[in-house]
Design an enzyme around this catalytic site. Structure first.
Site, PDB file in Angstrom:
ATOM      1  N   SER B  37      -7.327   2.923  -1.288  1.00  0.00           N
ATOM      2  CA  SER B  37      -6.887   1.543  -1.503  1.00  0.00           C
ATOM      3  C   SER B  37      -7.872   0.735  -2.341  1.00  0.00           C
ATOM      4  CB  SER B  37      -6.637   0.856  -0.151  1.00  0.00           C
ATOM      5  OG  SER B  37      -7.841   0.798   0.593  1.00  0.00           O
ATOM      6  N   HIS B  38      -9.094   1.245  -2.530  1.00  0.00           N
ATOM      7  CA  HIS B  38     -10.047   0.542  -3.391  1.00  0.00           C
ATOM      8  C   HIS B  38     -10.498   1.388  -4.579  1.00  0.00           C
ATOM      9  CE1 HIS B  38     -10.383  -2.366  -0.082  1.00  0.00           C
ATOM     10  NE2 HIS B  38     -10.654  -3.193  -1.049  1.00  0.00           N
ATOM     11  N   ARG B  42      -6.317   0.276  -7.778  1.00  0.00           N
ATOM     12  CA  ARG B  42      -6.481  -1.127  -8.184  1.00  0.00           C
ATOM     13  C   ARG B  42      -6.400  -1.319  -9.701  1.00  0.00           C
ATOM     14  NH1 ARG B  42      -7.801  -4.993  -3.688  1.00  0.00           N
ATOM     15  NH2 ARG B  42      -7.298  -3.569  -2.011  1.00  0.00           N
ATOM     16  N   HIS B 110     -12.310 -11.098  -7.841  1.00  0.00           N
ATOM     17  CA  HIS B 110     -12.859 -10.143  -6.878  1.00  0.00           C
ATOM     18  C   HIS B 110     -11.768  -9.200  -6.363  1.00  0.00           C
ATOM     19  CE1 HIS B 110     -15.266  -8.583  -3.598  1.00  0.00           C
ATOM     20  NE2 HIS B 110     -16.303  -9.260  -4.041  1.00  0.00           N
ATOM     21  N   PHE B 111     -11.915  -7.916  -6.653  1.00  0.00           N
ATOM     22  CA  PHE B 111     -10.911  -6.943  -6.202  1.00  0.00           C
ATOM     23  C   PHE B 111     -11.537  -5.788  -5.431  1.00  0.00           C
ATOM     24  CE2 PHE B 111     -12.735  -5.271  -9.996  1.00  0.00           C
ATOM     25  CZ  PHE B 111     -12.870  -3.930  -9.713  1.00  0.00           C
ATOM     26  N   SER B 112     -12.870  -5.746  -5.371  1.00  0.00           N
ATOM     27  CA  SER B 112     -13.533  -4.533  -4.888  1.00  0.00           C
ATOM     28  C   SER B 112     -13.873  -4.628  -3.402  1.00  0.00           C
ATOM     29  CB  SER B 112     -14.814  -4.299  -5.692  1.00  0.00           C
ATOM     30  OG  SER B 112     -15.668  -5.412  -5.564  1.00  0.00           O
ATOM     31  N   GLU B 178      -3.426  -1.509   3.173  1.00  0.00           N
ATOM     32  CA  GLU B 178      -2.812  -0.534   4.091  1.00  0.00           C
ATOM     33  C   GLU B 178      -1.320  -0.799   4.233  1.00  0.00           C
ATOM     34  OE1 GLU B 178      -4.027   2.165   5.794  1.00  0.00           O
ATOM     35  OE2 GLU B 178      -5.784   1.855   4.521  1.00  0.00           O
ATOM     36  N   HIS B 219      -8.267 -14.153  19.074  1.00  0.00           N
ATOM     37  CA  HIS B 219      -8.959 -15.383  18.667  1.00  0.00           C
ATOM     38  C   HIS B 219     -10.379 -15.117  18.172  1.00  0.00           C
ATOM     39  CE1 HIS B 219     -10.590 -15.002  22.755  1.00  0.00           C
ATOM     40  NE2 HIS B 219     -11.567 -15.770  22.355  1.00  0.00           N
ATOM     41  N   ARG B 299     -16.311   9.107   8.006  1.00  0.00           N
ATOM     42  CA  ARG B 299     -15.252   9.784   7.257  1.00  0.00           C
ATOM     43  C   ARG B 299     -15.503   9.641   5.748  1.00  0.00           C
ATOM     44  NH1 ARG B 299     -11.223   9.001   4.351  1.00  0.00           N
ATOM     45  NH2 ARG B 299     -11.524   6.738   4.385  1.00  0.00           N
ATOM     46  N   ARG B 300     -15.923   8.425   5.375  1.00  0.00           N
ATOM     47  CA  ARG B 300     -16.165   8.136   3.967  1.00  0.00           C
ATOM     48  C   ARG B 300     -17.344   8.961   3.438  1.00  0.00           C
ATOM     49  NH1 ARG B 300     -18.813   4.381   1.562  1.00  0.00           N
ATOM     50  NH2 ARG B 300     -19.425   3.183   3.406  1.00  0.00           N
TER      51      ARG B 300
END
Lengths: 329, 329
Positions: B37-38, B42, B110-112, B178, B219, B299-300
């Protein structure tokens, strides 16, 4: 009146006058805001911790200031409240000069909520973040054994002419004090708050206290709680929750650990006039309440207004008990 | 090879060489770590934002440094990546000198993800917290209308000889990306992620994208998300999520707003030798994994090891598409 009475009780229990005043004050603030779990409910624990000889009753906090923006306060195994009080003006000066400063409180016994601390900065026009470890009672996400503390995380933003925007919450689903109150009231806890000592979900507050609580928001709350252990434990050279628990060694005293506060002077974070930025923050708060959502601490501030108008409601029996403890019975 | 290809594609789309390199690099980092997703997911959005004339393709970020510990980087309506790259060495110097420093990036598209940014500091032995607003898509707790962004909050702690402890999460239950991936895959979303535009819980990703997402942890997540709006929006004199959404005005470009990073030099937070403190942090991580829980980003990092050994898996069709976009088809 309650403050004077608590100060007398705490001095009778052995605290020096300065400590008794500082500790009594945060308890009064808890009662005033109807935060039972952080009010005089904590008094027996605070007294017991003195009785078992863990807490230094008259430690004089030592402030270390240098050319960095980190101010360290060594509480000398006293309660944290006095160290914070003494550091406030130093921190205000540092934050106004450099825009941002950190307060490290080391070697303190810590029983109080964080909202009185971040609010104290907000009342001076500063924004503040605070965090500290506690005793192990929470399992990390995916685990089943207590390792993390309830590790509170608090924030305050100053609002001109209004109570600050403040939140202060345990990174566990609820504060351990909430489960203790359920046990005292003999009420079951909701499912999802905790697991028993075999890692199974439970609604029994006693089993929950012997097992492990869960973090709020699953792995995200667990990540924040771990950050609290690292930043306000390992990084500041002080005890993490499992080390604080080992230090207590079953004595049942208030935990010994440190605390980290980050204090910001909003003035210096932008060239845009501060009042414009405050107006835009106020606009956001209005958009939150206009759609029927509440700001954190609203209930607490409402209780405070009520207390300041009509006094703090206290059971006659409780008052008599306090007078007896103070030797005024 | 992918970096060079992306740089060519981005320059063909109009970005200056410096911006193309910086933007391409964070996309490669996303693909390398299997963060779809990143990653290059993009790319079309980044190119479209240039095409609609919102983003300055060759803005030179301006760094403002003074005697405070706040460094401001004016990105001049360019993408944020280059501003951060340029500010890194200045921030490292400030943090090492003063113990703590803040980086304010203003006026950036900003997209990252934030993990590449906090990781960059952790690789230099510094701890970092990062946050920014986004577009409105999340309702505050107790509300029903989008007002908050997905407002990511990230943290990194340097681990000698190991990948840093890093988390980076949306303060919504999940990242908006997601839900977008579920829509692309025509899969329902779990209940509790979002409400439709009448405030009713929904499992339809399309309805969720037209309605409002919910914050993680009720909350508490909502309080953190609001803090992100205040600190990295109003306080730094930049757009909050609802203002960024109004600025875009339906153009569908990457959001224009600011970002706040707090950078700490652990060395200066305690007189205890740094290696002892690192050892105790490592001990905590071992206690987490020993009970079967995972550290965030595991995982990354596993995907990264795999990519560094065997290359980044990329569909042939995707590669051909990129080559065509780069004019190498």
């Amino acid at each position: 009146e309650l403050a004077a009475l608590l100060e007398a009780v705490l001095m009778k229990a052995g605290l020096s006058e300065d400590h008794a005043r500082a500790v009594g004050r945060v308890m009064v603030e808890g009662e005033r805001d109807d935060c039972r779990s952080h009010g005089i409910y904590r008094l027996p624990w605070v007294i017991k911790s003195l009785a078992v000889g863990k807490v230094s009753p008259d430690a004089v906090p030592l402030l270390h200031e240098n050319e960095t923006v980190i101010v360290r306060a060594d509480a000398g195994k006293g309660y944290s409240c006095l160290a914070l009080e003494m550091a406030l003006p130093v921190m205000e000066r540092k934050a106004r000069q450099f825009g941002l400063a950190a307060l490290v409180i080391n070697n303190c016994f810590h029983f109080s909520a964080l909202w009185p601390e971040v609010e104290a900065f907000a009342r001076r026009g500063l924004a503040a973040i605070a965090m500290n470890p506690s005793y192990i009672s929470v399992a990390p996400a995916g685990g089943s054994k207590p390792l993390l503390g309830t590790n509170p995380f608090a924030f305050a933003w100053p609002r001109p002419g209004a109570h600050p925007y403040v939140f202060d919450f345990a990174t566990s689903v609820v504060a351990r004090g909430e489960i203790e109150l359920h046990r005292l009231d003999e009420k079951p806890i909701p499912l999802g708050w905790a697991v028993d000592d075999h890692g199974k979900p439970t609604t029994d507050p006693g089993e929950a206290l012997r097992g492990a609580m869960l973090t709020f928001g699953g792995h995200k709350g667990s990540a924040i709680s771990t950050m609290v252990e690292i930043l306000s434990g390992a990084m500041i050279g002080d005890l993490m929750s499992h080390e604080a628990t080992a230090y207590d060694n079953g004595a049942g005293a208030v935990p010994l650990h440190g605390e980290l506060l980050l204090v910001m002077s909003p003035e210096l974070f932008s060239a845009e006039p501060l009042e414009n930025r405050h107006s835009r923050a106020e606009d956001l708060f209005a958009r939150i309440t206009d759609q029927g959502a509440r700001l954190p601490s609203e209930r607490r501030f409402a209780a405070r207004e009520e207390s300041l108008k009509n006094g703090i409601p206290l059971l006659t029996a409780k008052l008599a008990e306090l007078r007896e403890l103070a030797g005024q019975g």
